[in-house]
Design an enzyme around this catalytic site. Sequence first.
Site, short mmCIF file in Angstrom:
data_model
loop_
_atom_site.label_atom_id
_atom_site.label_comp_id
_atom_site.label_asym_id
_atom_site.label_seq_id
_atom_site.Cartn_x
_atom_site.Cartn_y
_atom_site.Cartn_z
N ILE A 178 -58.93 41.41 48.14
CA ILE A 178 -60.09 42.17 48.70
C ILE A 178 -60.32 41.55 49.93
CG2 ILE A 178 -61.89 41.22 47.29
CD1 ILE A 178 -63.57 43.69 47.57
N GLU A 210 -59.50 35.66 40.71
CA GLU A 210 -59.41 34.24 40.94
C GLU A 210 -59.71 34.04 42.29
OE1 GLU A 210 -55.43 34.32 40.07
OE2 GLU A 210 -56.01 33.88 37.81
N ASN A 253 -64.35 29.16 48.89
CA ASN A 253 -64.67 30.56 49.65
C ASN A 253 -66.08 31.05 48.74
OD1 ASN A 253 -64.71 33.04 50.67
ND2 ASN A 253 -62.73 33.56 49.84
N TYR A 305 -68.95 37.82 44.14
CA TYR A 305 -68.70 38.17 43.10
C TYR A 305 -69.56 37.83 41.93
CZ TYR A 305 -64.03 38.29 44.92
OH TYR A 305 -62.96 38.41 45.76
C1 LIG Z 1 -65.09 38.23 50.78
C2 LIG Z 1 -65.22 39.51 51.61
C3 LIG Z 1 -64.34 40.43 51.01
C4 LIG Z 1 -66.69 40.07 51.66
O1 LIG Z 1 -66.81 41.34 52.31
P1 LIG Z 1 -68.08 41.45 53.37
O2 LIG Z 1 -68.02 42.94 53.82
O3 LIG Z 1 -68.19 40.39 54.14
O4 LIG Z 1 -69.17 41.25 52.30
P2 LIG Z 1 -70.54 42.09 52.27
O5 LIG Z 1 -71.24 42.52 53.50
O6 LIG Z 1 -70.31 43.36 51.42
O7 LIG Z 1 -71.44 41.04 51.41
C5 LIG Z 1 -71.53 41.06 50.21
C6 LIG Z 1 -72.12 39.87 49.55
O8 LIG Z 1 -70.99 38.90 49.73
C7 LIG Z 1 -71.88 37.58 49.91
N1 LIG Z 1 -71.24 36.91 51.26
C8 LIG Z 1 -70.46 37.61 51.96
N2 LIG Z 1 -70.16 36.82 53.16
C9 LIG Z 1 -70.98 35.70 52.97
C10 LIG Z 1 -70.99 34.43 53.57
N3 LIG Z 1 -70.26 34.16 54.83
N4 LIG Z 1 -71.80 33.50 53.19
C11 LIG Z 1 -72.35 33.66 52.11
N5 LIG Z 1 -72.25 34.85 51.35
C12 LIG Z 1 -71.55 35.82 51.90
C13 LIG Z 1 -73.33 37.72 50.15
O9 LIG Z 1 -73.74 37.53 48.59
C14 LIG Z 1 -73.25 39.04 50.39
O10 LIG Z 1 -74.60 39.76 49.97
P3 LIG Z 1 -75.87 39.91 50.67
O11 LIG Z 1 -75.70 40.55 52.31
O12 LIG Z 1 -76.68 40.78 50.12
O13 LIG Z 1 -76.52 38.39 51.33
C15 LIG Z 1 -64.84 39.22 53.12
O14 LIG Z 1 -65.70 38.40 53.70
C16 LIG Z 1 -63.41 39.05 53.42
O15 LIG Z 1 -62.61 39.77 53.60
N6 LIG Z 1 -62.96 37.64 53.69
C17 LIG Z 1 -61.96 37.02 53.87
C18 LIG Z 1 -60.79 37.47 52.64
C19 LIG Z 1 -61.31 36.79 51.46
O16 LIG Z 1 -61.73 35.69 51.29
N7 LIG Z 1 -61.27 37.54 50.30
C20 LIG Z 1 -61.72 37.10 49.00
C21 LIG Z 1 -60.57 36.73 48.36
S1 LIG Z 1 -60.86 36.23 46.58
#
Ligand SMILES: CC(C)(COP(=O)(O)OP(=O)(O)OC[C@H]1O[C@@H](n2cnc3c(N)ncnc32)[C@H](O)[C@@H]1OP(=O)(O)O)[C@@H](O)C(=O)NCCC(=O)NCCS
Length: 160
Positions: free
Chosen positions: A79, A113, A118, A125
């Site tokens: 994701i 996983e 991260n 999650y």
């Molecule tokens: C992980 C990922 C998919 C989250 O997507 P996103 O669009 O940035 O996340 P959202 O805006 O939907 O945030 C959802 C929740 O995630 C958490 N979150 C996301 N980024 C965060 C950060 N940098 N630090 C702490 N919490 C974070 C928070 O709980 C957040 O909820 P909140 O906004 O109510 O506090 C994105 O950061 C990403 O693509 N990262 C790089 C790839 C990766 O690591 N994928 C997961 C592999 S297992």
Amino acid sequence: MSAVMQISQPNAALRSMTRADLASVMEVERAAYAVPWTEGIFRDCLSAGHCCLVVDRTGELIGHAVMSVAVGECHLLNICIAPQAQGRGLGRRLLRRLLALARRRNADTAFLEVRSSNRGAIALYQSEGFDEIGLRKAYYPSAHPSDQRREDALMMARAL
Ligand SMILES: CC(C)(COP(=O)(O)OP(=O)(O)OC[C@H]1O[C@@H](n2cnc3c(N)ncnc32)[C@H](O)[C@@H]1OP(=O)(O)O)[C@@H](O)C(=O)NCCC(=O)NCCS
């Protein structure tokens, strides 16, 4: 899945990934991960019939996800939201859509996983009901080229 669904960002929609998307998917993948998947892995996932989605903002791809569903279980395999689009709720929307699709395909448990470092993904999650169920030691290659040590994977699961 062919339906196009509007999600939180105006003009951003979730739709199925196709082979024609792969060049754009790889741009996002390389920008978001220190150790990205190869295009071949995405091709294999499409061929295997895994659930592969993209986040499409009026023709610009800003995220993707891959999930396998079989024998009552789904496994979230990837994701990813483009760095410039992170923190706006798209990751959560994408995750919720995947879990809804898994339920429709009669999965009752979701597994994933995640790198133990991260914190952002783990917070996402946990807030969506996933619990830690185990640790795979030294599962991932290091995210830092100068560091030879492998990184643990946190195994997480939730009931659907
Ligand atoms: C992980 C990922 C998919 C989250 O997507 P996103 O669009 O940035 O996340 P959202 O805006 O939907 O945030 C959802 C929740 O995630 C958490 N979150 C996301 N980024 C965060 C950060 N940098 N630090 C702490 N919490 C974070 C928070 O709980 C957040 O909820 P909140 O906004 O109510 O506090 C994105 O950061 C990403 O693509 N990262 C790089 C790839 C990766 O690591 N994928 C997961 C592999 S297992």
